[in-house]
Design a protein around this motif. Sequence first.
Motif, PDB file in Angstrom:
ATOM      1  N   HIS A 107       0.811  -1.233   0.000  1.00 54.43           N
ATOM      2  CA  HIS A 107       0.000   0.000   0.000  1.00 54.43           C
ATOM      3  C   HIS A 107       0.832   1.265   0.000  1.00 54.43           C
ATOM      4  O   HIS A 107       0.287   2.362  -0.067  1.00 54.43           O
ATOM      5  CB  HIS A 107      -0.918   0.032   1.215  1.00 54.43           C
ATOM      6  CG  HIS A 107      -2.074  -0.918   1.126  1.00 54.43           C
ATOM      7  ND1 HIS A 107      -3.212  -0.660   0.393  1.00 54.43           N
ATOM      8  CD2 HIS A 107      -2.255  -2.139   1.674  1.00 54.43           C
ATOM      9  CE1 HIS A 107      -4.046  -1.677   0.507  1.00 54.43           C
ATOM     10  NE2 HIS A 107      -3.494  -2.591   1.271  1.00 54.43           N
ATOM     11  N   GLY A 108       2.109   1.172   0.084  1.00 50.99           N
ATOM     12  CA  GLY A 108       2.885   2.397   0.205  1.00 50.99           C
ATOM     13  C   GLY A 108       2.545   3.095   1.503  1.00 50.99           C
ATOM     14  O   GLY A 108       2.291   2.448   2.529  1.00 50.99           O
ATOM     15  N   PHE A 151       8.737  13.446  -6.644  1.00 60.35           N
ATOM     16  CA  PHE A 151       9.785  13.112  -5.691  1.00 60.35           C
ATOM     17  C   PHE A 151      10.161  11.641  -5.823  1.00 60.35           C
ATOM     18  O   PHE A 151       9.339  10.793  -6.209  1.00 60.35           O
ATOM     19  CB  PHE A 151       9.301  13.327  -4.240  1.00 60.35           C
ATOM     20  CG  PHE A 151       8.707  14.671  -3.981  1.00 60.35           C
ATOM     21  CD1 PHE A 151       7.350  14.877  -4.138  1.00 60.35           C
ATOM     22  CD2 PHE A 151       9.504  15.727  -3.590  1.00 60.35           C
ATOM     23  CE1 PHE A 151       6.781  16.129  -3.919  1.00 60.35           C
ATOM     24  CE2 PHE A 151       8.948  16.985  -3.353  1.00 60.35           C
ATOM     25  CZ  PHE A 151       7.591  17.176  -3.519  1.00 60.35           C
ATOM     26  N   TYR A 161      11.887   9.025  -2.950  1.00 61.19           N
ATOM     27  CA  TYR A 161      12.372   8.799  -1.601  1.00 61.19           C
ATOM     28  C   TYR A 161      12.988   7.406  -1.532  1.00 61.19           C
ATOM     29  O   TYR A 161      12.588   6.489  -2.261  1.00 61.19           O
ATOM     30  CB  TYR A 161      11.224   8.850  -0.590  1.00 61.19           C
ATOM     31  CG  TYR A 161      10.660  10.218  -0.307  1.00 61.19           C
ATOM     32  CD1 TYR A 161       9.654  10.762  -1.110  1.00 61.19           C
ATOM     33  CD2 TYR A 161      11.113  10.967   0.773  1.00 61.19           C
ATOM     34  CE1 TYR A 161       9.120  12.012  -0.838  1.00 61.19           C
ATOM     35  CE2 TYR A 161      10.578  12.215   1.062  1.00 61.19           C
ATOM     36  CZ  TYR A 161       9.587  12.727   0.247  1.00 61.19           C
ATOM     37  OH  TYR A 161       9.059  13.975   0.526  1.00 61.19           O
ATOM     38  N   PHE A 206      10.553   4.873  -3.228  1.00 61.12           N
ATOM     39  CA  PHE A 206       9.188   5.343  -3.430  1.00 61.12           C
ATOM     40  C   PHE A 206       9.175   6.560  -4.335  1.00 61.12           C
ATOM     41  O   PHE A 206       9.920   7.517  -4.117  1.00 61.12           O
ATOM     42  CB  PHE A 206       8.535   5.741  -2.099  1.00 61.12           C
ATOM     43  CG  PHE A 206       8.257   4.592  -1.181  1.00 61.12           C
ATOM     44  CD1 PHE A 206       9.167   4.220  -0.204  1.00 61.12           C
ATOM     45  CD2 PHE A 206       7.063   3.881  -1.289  1.00 61.12           C
ATOM     46  CE1 PHE A 206       8.905   3.155   0.646  1.00 61.12           C
ATOM     47  CE2 PHE A 206       6.789   2.820  -0.438  1.00 61.12           C
ATOM     48  CZ  PHE A 206       7.711   2.457   0.524  1.00 61.12           C
ATOM     49  N   VAL A 217       0.560  14.585  -0.490  1.00 59.82           N
ATOM     50  CA  VAL A 217       1.554  13.852  -1.265  1.00 59.82           C
ATOM     51  C   VAL A 217       1.020  12.444  -1.469  1.00 59.82           C
ATOM     52  O   VAL A 217       0.601  11.791  -0.516  1.00 59.82           O
ATOM     53  CB  VAL A 217       2.920  13.819  -0.542  1.00 59.82           C
ATOM     54  CG1 VAL A 217       3.912  12.976  -1.329  1.00 59.82           C
ATOM     55  CG2 VAL A 217       3.459  15.228  -0.368  1.00 59.82           C
ATOM     56  N   PHE A 248       1.866   8.673  -2.643  1.00 55.89           N
ATOM     57  CA  PHE A 248       3.013   7.789  -2.783  1.00 55.89           C
ATOM     58  C   PHE A 248       2.669   6.572  -3.634  1.00 55.89           C
ATOM     59  O   PHE A 248       1.541   6.055  -3.583  1.00 55.89           O
ATOM     60  CB  PHE A 248       3.477   7.300  -1.404  1.00 55.89           C
ATOM     61  CG  PHE A 248       4.114   8.372  -0.563  1.00 55.89           C
ATOM     62  CD1 PHE A 248       3.337   9.191   0.244  1.00 55.89           C
ATOM     63  CD2 PHE A 248       5.481   8.563  -0.579  1.00 55.89           C
ATOM     64  CE1 PHE A 248       3.917  10.182   1.022  1.00 55.89           C
ATOM     65  CE2 PHE A 248       6.073   9.550   0.190  1.00 55.89           C
ATOM     66  CZ  PHE A 248       5.292  10.370   0.991  1.00 55.89           C
ATOM     67  N   GLY A 249       3.649   6.118  -4.389  1.00 55.54           N
ATOM     68  CA  GLY A 249       3.536   4.818  -5.029  1.00 55.54           C
ATOM     69  C   GLY A 249       3.733   3.712  -4.008  1.00 55.54           C
ATOM     70  O   GLY A 249       4.035   3.984  -2.836  1.00 55.54           O
ATOM     71  N   SER A 250       3.568   2.492  -4.445  1.00 58.61           N
ATOM     72  CA  SER A 250       3.646   1.348  -3.524  1.00 58.61           C
ATOM     73  C   SER A 250       5.075   0.905  -3.263  1.00 58.61           C
ATOM     74  O   SER A 250       5.303   0.032  -2.423  1.00 58.61           O
ATOM     75  CB  SER A 250       2.824   0.184  -4.062  1.00 58.61           C
ATOM     76  OG  SER A 250       3.258  -0.145  -5.359  1.00 58.61           O
TER      77      SER A 250
END
Lengths: 114, 113
Positions: free
Chosen positions: A41-42, B34, B36, B90, B101, B103-105
């Motif tokens: 799920h991030g 971004f 990370y 990420f 923000v 985020f991807g997985s």
Amino acid sequence: EAAVTQSPRNKVAVTGGKVTLSCNQTNNHNNMYWYRQDTGHGLRLIHYSYGAGSTEKGDIPDGYKASRPSQENFSLILELATPSQTSVYFCASGDAGQGRAEQFFGPGTRLTVL
Amino acid sequence: AQSVTQPDARVTVSEGASLQLRCKYSYSATPYLFWYVQYPRQGLQLLLKYYSGDPVVQGVNSFEAEFSKSNSSFHLQKASVHWSDSAVYFCALSPTGGYKVVFGSGTRLLVSP
């Protein structure tokens, strides 16, 4: 050195118990955030704050409350913990709205609810 | 709605090889972007960011990323990876530079000796 710290780093709680996760930042950022991280799920946003005294709901706020008593401190509260809240929780700070959207993260709290 | 897709859950490369981690985003305009990195038992650390201008941005530790508006992509690259680069990466976007923000997985990178 500017930093985001979290306490505790690890927590085991019982179902139905109250859990408080604490976050402190020395970045002097206005905004603070609580995320949870689960495999696949991030990061998902639970609550955030624009400054002392403010809290806002994020994408998955159910079962969580937040408190921002000062610029530096932001707490996440689980009034009645459930096993589904077992996760790793991250606090972050940032200066969103000032042309800078990047966030700075704490080391995380690993919460296990039995 | 905004979204970030990292199509590769795991990537394995040999030490010294080049690297590309893929990121595709969905947003109607040009977002803030971004990358990370998360090392074991640590929080996320910013590698690099793109706000506007030169589509190739440099980050820490010799990482760079290239923004492509036509492909809605922001791929991360490194010319020669080191074993210490093993981590989870990420990709993320902020629609307006505001609080939100997405985020991807994440992509787990393993650098083999």
